[in-house]
Design an enzyme around this catalytic site. Structure first.
Site, short mmCIF file in Angstrom:
data_model
loop_
_atom_site.label_atom_id
_atom_site.label_comp_id
_atom_site.label_asym_id
_atom_site.label_seq_id
_atom_site.Cartn_x
_atom_site.Cartn_y
_atom_site.Cartn_z
N LYS A 37 22.60 -4.01 11.00
CA LYS A 37 21.57 -4.75 11.73
C LYS A 37 21.70 -6.24 11.47
O LYS A 37 21.62 -7.07 12.38
CB LYS A 37 20.18 -4.29 11.32
N GLY A 81 11.93 -9.02 11.22
CA GLY A 81 11.98 -10.35 10.63
C GLY A 81 13.08 -11.21 11.22
O GLY A 81 12.89 -12.42 11.41
N GLN A 94 15.40 -15.56 5.31
CA GLN A 94 15.48 -15.70 6.76
C GLN A 94 14.94 -17.05 7.23
O GLN A 94 15.31 -17.51 8.32
CB GLN A 94 14.72 -14.57 7.44
N SER A 96 17.42 -12.56 -1.63
CA SER A 96 18.42 -12.04 -0.68
C SER A 96 19.52 -13.06 -0.42
O SER A 96 19.87 -13.36 0.72
CB SER A 96 17.75 -11.63 0.64
N GLU A 110 16.42 -4.97 -0.14
CA GLU A 110 16.34 -3.91 0.86
C GLU A 110 16.80 -2.56 0.31
O GLU A 110 16.59 -1.52 0.94
CB GLU A 110 17.14 -4.27 2.10
N HIS A 128 7.30 -7.94 3.39
CA HIS A 128 8.26 -7.25 4.26
C HIS A 128 7.52 -6.47 5.34
O HIS A 128 6.38 -6.79 5.67
CB HIS A 128 9.16 -6.36 3.42
N ARG A 156 5.63 -3.57 0.35
CA ARG A 156 6.40 -2.44 -0.16
C ARG A 156 6.08 -2.10 -1.61
O ARG A 156 6.17 -0.93 -2.02
CB ARG A 156 7.90 -2.72 0.00
N ARG A 181 12.31 1.78 5.53
CA ARG A 181 12.79 2.02 4.16
C ARG A 181 11.88 3.01 3.41
O ARG A 181 12.34 3.71 2.51
CB ARG A 181 12.86 0.70 3.39
N LYS A 234 13.89 1.59 13.76
CA LYS A 234 14.02 0.15 13.54
C LYS A 234 15.45 -0.23 13.23
O LYS A 234 15.95 -1.26 13.72
CB LYS A 234 13.09 -0.27 12.40
#
Length: 416
Positions: free
Chosen positions: A24, A92, A165, A192, A305, A332, A336, A377, A402
């Site tokens: 993705k 996102g 991001q 990340s 992730e 997220h 989470r 997830r 997703k």
């Protein structure tokens, strides 16, 4: 009531070879760069899932042509224009990568998404766009980018500790800005980091001039080239399948694992080995063989992730685990950390939420409903637990659409 999926219990060691669809993260970056290029592109073996279809739909609404070409997508850039109304879903990458592109369009572009998307952090990147010369109404979904056909660009300082991001979104569109863009980060570490490395590499492969330093990235103005872009299998989506080998004491091979990659999922090799697996790589295939499951104390800030699946494995280990560096997971698809704590404890577990992560002490688990909060997830974590715990009823399997619509079929095939 949401439809429930009875997570299958493994009746013996798993023994399977799995072929996964494309990444993705790579697909959506490739689509952005192809939309901004000076000539057409062929994106080979892209992922087709909710997130990538939303990205393709958003770019089409702005004037980009994206057509099926067998298993590939052919992307032809067009004059970016509004007015347009874009649905970001809960993605996102769409909500943060497309606004910097929309600022280049001529006309207003309205953004909205799923109800929980309105809670996801957006203020940082929207404020940065204003500094770079764009006009934006709003600081969270829904908002409107009032495209003027171009963006002056320049330098901006942001706190990207909530999501990498925020940086990637600005960098991907920066070659088309008048002065390019220099993005500086000030604040706690950017999570990340592997995804930032991916962004920089894909920009350079598309012809952009990019310089990097400590918490600073500069993209010079210039054209991007089209051409062919190959999409690797999604290594983060390999997590539940490889974890199944460890949980069942079996063997699972993921085919076509890249020898060199910027995907954070490549860290599964090291992480599962630390948890007791035997990991081998041969002829482009990665194989995990199970053994005893050990607890782990690890910073997952660069690979968050993977955290949901690793938390599920840790709940089945022979000792305690601490997953650190993942405070940003509260922003997220859902919170989470709270979700994992609530749902694993609801099955009899002992998970404690920490300021920056989770502390997991294994206990005998029992069946029950595992809510997933529209988070793919969380479905994968529940499936891993269900291998060893009879009676796990998983809410809304379809939410895996997703990033991996085929998850249910692949999971059943692995266990056959």
């Amino acid at each position: 009531m949401p439809q429930m999926w009875s997570a299958p219990v493994a009746d013996g060691p798993a023994d399977a070879r799995v072929a996964l669809p494309g990444s993705k993260s790579m697909t959506n970056r490739a689509l952005i760069l192809a939309a901004l290029a000076g000539d057409p592109s062929l994106v080979r073996r892209p992922l087709r899932s909710r997130d990538t279809l939303l990205m393709a739909g958003a770019l089409r609404a702005l004037g980009v042509t994206i057509e099926d070409s067998g298993d590939d997508w052919r992307v032809t850039p067009g004059e970016l224009r509004g007015p347009a109304t874009l649905d970001v879903g809960l993605a996102g990458t769409v909500m943060r990568f497309v606004p910097p592109v929309a600022a280049l369009a001529a006309g207003d572009v309205f953004f909205d998404g799923d109800p929980y998307a309105r809670k996801r952090p957006m203020g940082t990147i929207l404020a940065a766009l204003r500094v770079l010369g764009a006009e934006v109404d709003g600081d969270a979904l829904p908002f409107t980018v009032r495209g003027a056909g171009g963006v002056p660009g320049g330098s901006v300082t942001i706190d990207a500790s909530g999501s990498s991001q925020m940086v990637s979104g600005l960098l991907l569109a920066a070659p088309r800005y008048g002065k390019g863009a220099e993005v500086r980060h000030e604040g706690p570490p950017v999570p990340s980091g592997a995804h930032l490395t991916m962004t920089v590499r894909m920009l350079r492969e598309a012809g952009a001039s990019v310089e990097t330093g400590d918490d600073v990235w500069r993209v010079h103005p210039g054209g991007l080239r089209g051409g062919e872009v190959g999409i690797e299998p999604d290594l983060s989506n390999a997590a539940p399948f490889l974890a199944a080998a460890l949980v069942t004491g079996g063997r699972v091979t993921v085919r076509d694992w890249p020898a060199e990659t910027t995907q954070p999922g490549d860290e599964l090799r090291r992480l599962l080995a630390e948890m007791g697996a035997a990991v081998t790589y041969e002829d482009g295939d990665l194989t995990v063989r199970g053994g005893s499951i050990h607890g782990i104390d690890v910073d997952l800030g660069d690979v968050s992730e993977l955290s949901c699946v690793l938390a599920a494995v840790a709940a089945l280990a022979d000792g305690p685990s601490r997953l650190r560096g993942i405070a940003h997971m509260r922003g997220h698809e859902t919170d989470r950390l709270a979700a994992l704590t609530t749902e694993i404890n609801g099955l009899g577990g002992d998970v404690r939420e920490l300021p920056d992560g989770l502390e997991i002490r294994p206990r005998p688990l029992h069946g029950g409903v595992f809510r997933t909060y529209d988070d793919h997830r969380m479905v994968m974590a529940a499936a891993v637990l269900g291998l060893a715990v009879p009676g796990v009823e998983v809410e809304n399997l379809a939410t895996v659409g997703k990033t991996l619509p085929e998850f249910g079929e692949l999971w059943a095939e692995m266990l056959r």
